[in-house]
Design a protein around this motif. Structure first.
Motif, PDB file in Angstrom:
ATOM      1  N   GLU A 294      -8.792  13.312  -8.856  1.00  0.00           N
ATOM      2  CA  GLU A 294      -7.494  13.364  -9.525  1.00  0.00           C
ATOM      3  C   GLU A 294      -6.585  12.204  -9.117  1.00  0.00           C
ATOM      4  O   GLU A 294      -5.512  12.032  -9.682  1.00  0.00           O
ATOM      5  N   VAL A 295      -7.007  11.433  -8.128  1.00  0.00           N
ATOM      6  CA  VAL A 295      -6.201  10.338  -7.602  1.00  0.00           C
ATOM      7  C   VAL A 295      -6.587   9.052  -8.320  1.00  0.00           C
ATOM      8  O   VAL A 295      -7.692   8.542  -8.159  1.00  0.00           O
ATOM      9  N   THR A 296      -5.666   8.534  -9.117  1.00  0.00           N
ATOM     10  CA  THR A 296      -5.915   7.275  -9.820  1.00  0.00           C
ATOM     11  C   THR A 296      -5.818   6.107  -8.833  1.00  0.00           C
ATOM     12  O   THR A 296      -5.198   6.242  -7.766  1.00  0.00           O
TER      13      THR A 296
ATOM     14  N   LEU B  25      -2.149   5.565  -8.067  1.00  0.00           N
ATOM     15  CA  LEU B  25      -1.570   6.529  -7.132  1.00  0.00           C
ATOM     16  C   LEU B  25      -2.049   6.254  -5.716  1.00  0.00           C
ATOM     17  O   LEU B  25      -1.263   6.290  -4.771  1.00  0.00           O
ATOM     18  N   ARG B  26      -3.335   5.960  -5.570  1.00  0.00           N
ATOM     19  CA  ARG B  26      -3.862   5.635  -4.236  1.00  0.00           C
ATOM     20  C   ARG B  26      -3.088   4.469  -3.638  1.00  0.00           C
ATOM     21  O   ARG B  26      -2.684   4.495  -2.483  1.00  0.00           O
ATOM     22  N   ARG B  27      -2.856   3.429  -4.433  1.00  0.00           N
ATOM     23  CA  ARG B  27      -2.122   2.261  -3.956  1.00  0.00           C
ATOM     24  C   ARG B  27      -0.705   2.659  -3.535  1.00  0.00           C
ATOM     25  O   ARG B  27      -0.206   2.229  -2.495  1.00  0.00           O
ATOM     26  N   GLN B  28      -0.044   3.492  -4.340  1.00  0.00           N
ATOM     27  CA  GLN B  28       1.321   3.910  -4.018  1.00  0.00           C
ATOM     28  C   GLN B  28       1.363   4.793  -2.764  1.00  0.00           C
ATOM     29  O   GLN B  28       2.312   4.694  -1.978  1.00  0.00           O
ATOM     30  N   LEU B  29       0.344   5.637  -2.563  1.00  0.00           N
ATOM     31  CA  LEU B  29       0.292   6.462  -1.352  1.00  0.00           C
ATOM     32  C   LEU B  29       0.198   5.581  -0.112  1.00  0.00           C
ATOM     33  O   LEU B  29       0.912   5.786   0.874  1.00  0.00           O
ATOM     34  N   VAL B  30      -0.684   4.593  -0.162  1.00  0.00           N
ATOM     35  CA  VAL B  30      -0.839   3.673   0.969  1.00  0.00           C
ATOM     36  C   VAL B  30       0.453   2.887   1.192  1.00  0.00           C
ATOM     37  O   VAL B  30       0.946   2.779   2.329  1.00  0.00           O
TER      38      VAL B  30
ATOM     39  N   LEU C 148      -8.293  10.895   4.155  1.00  0.00           N
ATOM     40  CA  LEU C 148      -7.465  12.046   3.792  1.00  0.00           C
ATOM     41  C   LEU C 148      -7.741  12.453   2.341  1.00  0.00           C
ATOM     42  O   LEU C 148      -7.947  13.633   2.043  1.00  0.00           O
ATOM     43  N   LEU C 149      -7.776  11.496   1.428  1.00  0.00           N
ATOM     44  CA  LEU C 149      -8.001  11.790   0.013  1.00  0.00           C
ATOM     45  C   LEU C 149      -9.409  12.333  -0.222  1.00  0.00           C
ATOM     46  O   LEU C 149      -9.599  13.240  -1.038  1.00  0.00           O
ATOM     47  N   ALA C 150     -10.396  11.805   0.494  1.00  0.00           N
ATOM     48  CA  ALA C 150     -11.771  12.286   0.345  1.00  0.00           C
ATOM     49  C   ALA C 150     -11.907  13.737   0.788  1.00  0.00           C
ATOM     50  O   ALA C 150     -12.784  14.457   0.302  1.00  0.00           O
ATOM     51  N   GLY C 151     -11.026  14.190   1.671  1.00  0.00           N
ATOM     52  CA  GLY C 151     -11.081  15.558   2.174  1.00  0.00           C
ATOM     53  C   GLY C 151     -10.365  16.576   1.310  1.00  0.00           C
ATOM     54  O   GLY C 151     -10.368  17.763   1.617  1.00  0.00           O
TER      55      GLY C 151
ATOM     56  N   LEU D   5      -2.834  17.993  -1.708  1.00  0.00           N
ATOM     57  CA  LEU D   5      -1.819  16.945  -1.644  1.00  0.00           C
ATOM     58  C   LEU D   5      -0.769  17.263  -2.697  1.00  0.00           C
ATOM     59  O   LEU D   5      -1.111  17.604  -3.829  1.00  0.00           O
ATOM     60  N   VAL D   6       0.496  17.167  -2.322  1.00  0.00           N
ATOM     61  CA  VAL D   6       1.581  17.317  -3.287  1.00  0.00           C
ATOM     62  C   VAL D   6       2.344  16.008  -3.293  1.00  0.00           C
ATOM     63  O   VAL D   6       2.754  15.510  -2.238  1.00  0.00           O
ATOM     64  N   VAL D   7       2.504  15.436  -4.490  1.00  0.00           N
ATOM     65  CA  VAL D   7       3.229  14.180  -4.624  1.00  0.00           C
ATOM     66  C   VAL D   7       4.503  14.411  -5.418  1.00  0.00           C
ATOM     67  O   VAL D   7       4.554  15.253  -6.314  1.00  0.00           O
ATOM     68  N   ALA D   8       5.528  13.653  -5.062  1.00  0.00           N
ATOM     69  CA  ALA D   8       6.808  13.674  -5.773  1.00  0.00           C
ATOM     70  C   ALA D   8       6.981  12.314  -6.425  1.00  0.00           C
ATOM     71  O   ALA D   8       6.876  11.284  -5.751  1.00  0.00           O
ATOM     72  N   THR D   9       7.231  12.320  -7.729  1.00  0.00           N
ATOM     73  CA  THR D   9       7.442  11.068  -8.437  1.00  0.00           C
ATOM     74  C   THR D   9       8.782  11.098  -9.159  1.00  0.00           C
ATOM     75  O   THR D   9       9.283  12.156  -9.530  1.00  0.00           O
TER      76      THR D   9
END
Length: 191
Positions: free
Chosen positions: A27-29, A32-37, A69-72, A80-84
């Motif tokens: 589910e992680v594009t 999004l992965r780039r923004q999380l990092v 973390l994302l692989a788990g 994971l909960v993200v706020a955008t």
């Protein structure tokens, strides 16, 4: 009766982010992965207590940890909960569960962070309220736990959200020979 000026100022700054729950790495594009990092780097380098205690950090240090973390992520073990706000990542938090039956009634909160550009606008509180709802309504949990870095004002933040301090590991965190802090153990129950 009118609100005090400081409350009016805070109300004007608060935002209502979009909150999305992610239960698997698929589910992680890439965006999004780039923004999380990038968020994790920005939070750490601005002094935030988000898992990397020795700033500055760079992409090469954070990316492998974020990828692990994302692989788990898994619906039964880690969410994971993200706020955008629009296209921008405002913050994120992780909820981990232990499948061992003895402790299956509680979860652990990890890595709550708000991007520095969105601090003091209610993002962290919104994430924690959503995490509480997910834990209670979707996972049937009875309590949440977390460990926080002492002397950061985090006890007050979490206290406003209903958390209580249940203990400390005195002097557990040593940043420099002159900067040793407690690890604060906090609990939210009932959910």
């Amino acid at each position: 009766m009118s609100a005090p000026p400081e409350m009016l100022l805070r109300m004007k700054r608060e935002i209502v982010p979009d909150l999305v729950q992610i239960t698997g790495v698929r589910e992680v594009t890439p965006g999004l992965r780039r923004q999380l990092v990038d968020c994790w780097i920005a939070v750490t380098n601005s002094g935030g207590a988000a898992g990397f205690p020795f700033p500055p950090v760079r992409d090469g240090e954070v990316t492998p940890v974020a990828d692990e973390l994302l692989a788990g992520l898994h619906p039964a073990r880690s969410r994971l909960v993200v706020a955008t706000c629009g296209e921008a990542l405002a913050g994120w938090v992780v909820l981990k569960l232990d499948p061992f039956r003895l402790v299956a009634h509680w979860g652990t909160v990890h890595h709550l962070q708000t991007h520095p550009g969105f601090r003091n606008r209610g993002v962290g509180s919104a994430l924690m309220r959503e995490l509480r709802r997910i834990a209670r309504d979707e996972l049937g949990l009875e309590q949440l736990r977390l460990a926080a870095r002492g002397e950061e004002g985090l006890e007050e933040f979490y206290g406003r959200l209903g958390w209580r301090e249940v203990g400390r590991w005195p002097g557990a965190l040593r940043f420099t020979p002159d900067d040793t802090r407690d690890e604060v153990l906090m609990l939210l129950d009932p959910l």
